[in-house]
Design a protein around this motif. Structure first.
Motif, PDB file in Angstrom:
ATOM      1  N   SER A 284       0.849  -1.358   0.068  1.00  0.00           N
ATOM      2  CA  SER A 284       0.049   0.021   0.126  1.00  0.00           C
ATOM      3  C   SER A 284       0.966   1.270  -0.023  1.00  0.00           C
ATOM      4  O   SER A 284       0.778   2.087  -0.842  1.00  0.00           O
ATOM      5  N   GLN A 287       2.405   1.700  -3.549  1.00  0.00           N
ATOM      6  CA  GLN A 287       1.351   2.053  -4.482  1.00  0.00           C
ATOM      7  C   GLN A 287       1.198   3.517  -4.366  1.00  0.00           C
ATOM      8  O   GLN A 287       0.864   4.309  -5.274  1.00  0.00           O
ATOM      9  N   ALA A 288       1.257   4.035  -3.081  1.00  0.00           N
ATOM     10  CA  ALA A 288       0.776   5.541  -2.727  1.00  0.00           C
ATOM     11  C   ALA A 288       2.032   6.366  -3.395  1.00  0.00           C
ATOM     12  O   ALA A 288       1.777   7.242  -4.039  1.00  0.00           O
ATOM     13  N   ARG A 289       3.192   5.691  -3.254  1.00  0.00           N
ATOM     14  CA  ARG A 289       4.327   6.474  -3.846  1.00  0.00           C
ATOM     15  C   ARG A 289       4.260   6.377  -5.205  1.00  0.00           C
ATOM     16  O   ARG A 289       4.845   7.527  -5.932  1.00  0.00           O
ATOM     17  N   ILE A 290       3.697   5.515  -5.810  1.00  0.00           N
ATOM     18  CA  ILE A 290       3.799   5.119  -7.364  1.00  0.00           C
ATOM     19  C   ILE A 290       2.589   6.268  -7.752  1.00  0.00           C
ATOM     20  O   ILE A 290       2.828   7.091  -8.958  1.00  0.00           O
ATOM     21  N   GLU A 291       1.484   6.319  -7.160  1.00  0.00           N
ATOM     22  CA  GLU A 291       0.586   7.820  -7.479  1.00  0.00           C
ATOM     23  C   GLU A 291       1.158   8.959  -7.321  1.00  0.00           C
ATOM     24  O   GLU A 291       0.906   9.703  -8.210  1.00  0.00           O
ATOM     25  N   ASP A 292       2.017   9.138  -6.355  1.00  0.00           N
ATOM     26  CA  ASP A 292       2.318  10.403  -6.308  1.00  0.00           C
ATOM     27  C   ASP A 292       3.450  10.534  -7.506  1.00  0.00           C
ATOM     28  O   ASP A 292       3.709  11.776  -8.104  1.00  0.00           O
ATOM     29  N   GLN A 293       4.220   9.742  -7.770  1.00  0.00           N
ATOM     30  CA  GLN A 293       5.211   9.684  -8.999  1.00  0.00           C
ATOM     31  C   GLN A 293       4.530  10.274 -10.602  1.00  0.00           C
ATOM     32  O   GLN A 293       4.914  10.938 -10.968  1.00  0.00           O
ATOM     33  N   LYS A 294       3.497   9.278 -10.512  1.00  0.00           N
ATOM     34  CA  LYS A 294       2.586   9.419 -11.684  1.00  0.00           C
ATOM     35  C   LYS A 294       2.037  10.816 -11.845  1.00  0.00           C
ATOM     36  O   LYS A 294       2.037  11.655 -12.701  1.00  0.00           O
ATOM     37  N   ARG A 295       1.234  11.393 -10.558  1.00  0.00           N
ATOM     38  CA  ARG A 295       0.958  12.791 -10.571  1.00  0.00           C
ATOM     39  C   ARG A 295       2.076  13.822 -10.913  1.00  0.00           C
ATOM     40  O   ARG A 295       1.700  14.790 -11.739  1.00  0.00           O
ATOM     41  N   HIS A 296       3.351  13.528 -10.356  1.00  0.00           N
ATOM     42  CA  HIS A 296       4.321  14.443 -10.587  1.00  0.00           C
ATOM     43  C   HIS A 296       4.808  14.291 -12.087  1.00  0.00           C
ATOM     44  O   HIS A 296       5.043  15.456 -12.788  1.00  0.00           O
ATOM     45  N   GLU A 298       2.809  13.619 -14.686  1.00  0.00           N
ATOM     46  CA  GLU A 298       1.918  14.194 -15.577  1.00  0.00           C
ATOM     47  C   GLU A 298       1.816  15.708 -15.406  1.00  0.00           C
ATOM     48  O   GLU A 298       1.523  16.454 -16.497  1.00  0.00           O
TER      49      GLU A 298
END
Length: 351
Positions: A284, A287-296, A298
């Motif tokens: 989990s 996954q949160a770190r991956i979501e942050d990286q994706k937003r960065h 984008e």
């Protein structure tokens, strides 16, 4: 002094009891009558009883008891009476001593009762605290009783398996006894047939005496061979019984190993569940770190697209100076000169 294990006399009494009821003696039935004893010990005593019974059938009964034996029996009887009297005297002395000890114990108990009455008031407060602790332990006892029920269920299953094994062993013993009885009956019938044949030959002619002796020898040889076959079959059956008992012990040991393996499996399962929870928590977080990286990423892509659009707009859009210069050249020159001037115009500047 107490006897250790089941004795031959105990097994003999159980056999007589079974014969009185019209039942054939077996290891399982003798154990049911005695209520105790191992199958191996009872089987050895039963085999000894059968050997003695066979030997008693062969030996002729004596006509009268010898005088020396009778005197020896009388001496043994007198000695037994003297020993019984001495034992009775010793028992009475021990009984008197126990009565005196009991009286002393009763006086000591009365003194303890008086002390207990004095301590009763002090124990009342302690009892109240104990009741509170007892309530707390009741919950723990409920959990222990649940575990006990589980172990009792496993013990019941084990007893069922053991009972089935014992029933199979008893059935095999009964089959062995039936086969032995059928074999003895066949021997008796064969002996009767041989005796009938001998009587017929004797009635037909006296000259057939030699032939009769030959037939008698053959019958004896056949009887000896049949007895040998019977002994061999009995030994095989006894070996088979020993193998069944060994398998029973191995089954019990295997059950113990299964219980140990089950406990180890439960422990390993709890450790694995803890590890799975840890991995899920780490997953989990990852996954949160991956979501942050994706937003960065984008956001950076959006900024790059904006910069590219601005660069393209500035690259292809002419400045005000360029537009004015081209207008003056168009008005001053003709079409060819204007075209030449347009071709000679400097490239578009980029701000």
């Amino acid at each position: 002094m107490a006897r250790s294990g089941v004795q031959y006399e105990d097994v003999l009494g159980a056999i007589e009891s079974l014969q009185t009821r019209g039942e054939a003696p077996s290891v399982q039935k003798i154990r049911e009558v005695l209520g105790t004893g191992s199958f191996t010990t009872i089987s050895d005593h039963l085999r000894e009883w059968r050997v003695r019974r066979e030997s008693s059938r062969v030996q002729p009964a004596s006509q009268a008891m010898p005088e020396a034996v009778q005197r020896l029996a009388e001496n043994l009887w007198y000695k037994a009476q003297e020993a019984a009297g001495e034992a009775l005297t010793e028992y009475r002395e021990r009984a008197d001593q126990r009565v005196a000890e009991a009286q002393e114990a009763m006086q000591e108990a009365q003194r303890q009762v008086e002390d207990a009455e004095q301590r009763e008031a002090a124990l009342s407060a302690h009892v109240a605290g104990t009741e509170q602790r007892l309530e707390a332990r009741s919950a723990a006892l409920a959990r222990v009783e649940a575990e006990r029920d589980q172990w009792q269920e496993r013990a019941r299953q084990f007893e069922e398996r053991l009972s089935r094994a014992l029933q199979q062993l008893d059935k095999m013993q009964q089959d062995n006894e039936q086969q032995a009885q059928a074999h003895q009956q066949a021997l008796a019938e064969r002996d009767a047939q041989h005796l009938a044949r001998l009587n017929q030959e004797e009635q037909r002619h006296e000259a057939a005496e030699a032939r009769l002796m030959t037939l008698l020898d053959e019958a004896r040889q056949e009887r000896v061979a049949a007895e040998k076959r019977y002994d061999a079959a009995t030994q095989q059956l006894e070996k088979r019984q020993e193998n069944l008992q060994r398998q029973l012990h191995e089954t019990q040991a295997a059950l113990g190993r299964e219980e140990k393996q089950h406990r180890e499996t439960q422990w390993a399962r709890s450790r694995a569940e803890e590890r799975i929870d840890t991995l899920r928590h780490e997953q989990s977080l990852l996954q949160a770190r991956i979501e942050d990286q994706k937003r960065h990423i984008e956001e950076q892509a959006a900024r790059l697209r904006t910069q590219d659009a601005e660069l393209m707009r500035r690259t292809w859009q002419p400045t005000e100076e360029d537009v004015a210069r081209r207008a003056e050249e168009a008005r001053a020159g003709e079409g060819g000169e204007a075209l030449k001037g347009a071709e000679a115009a400097p490239s578009v500047s980029v701000r």
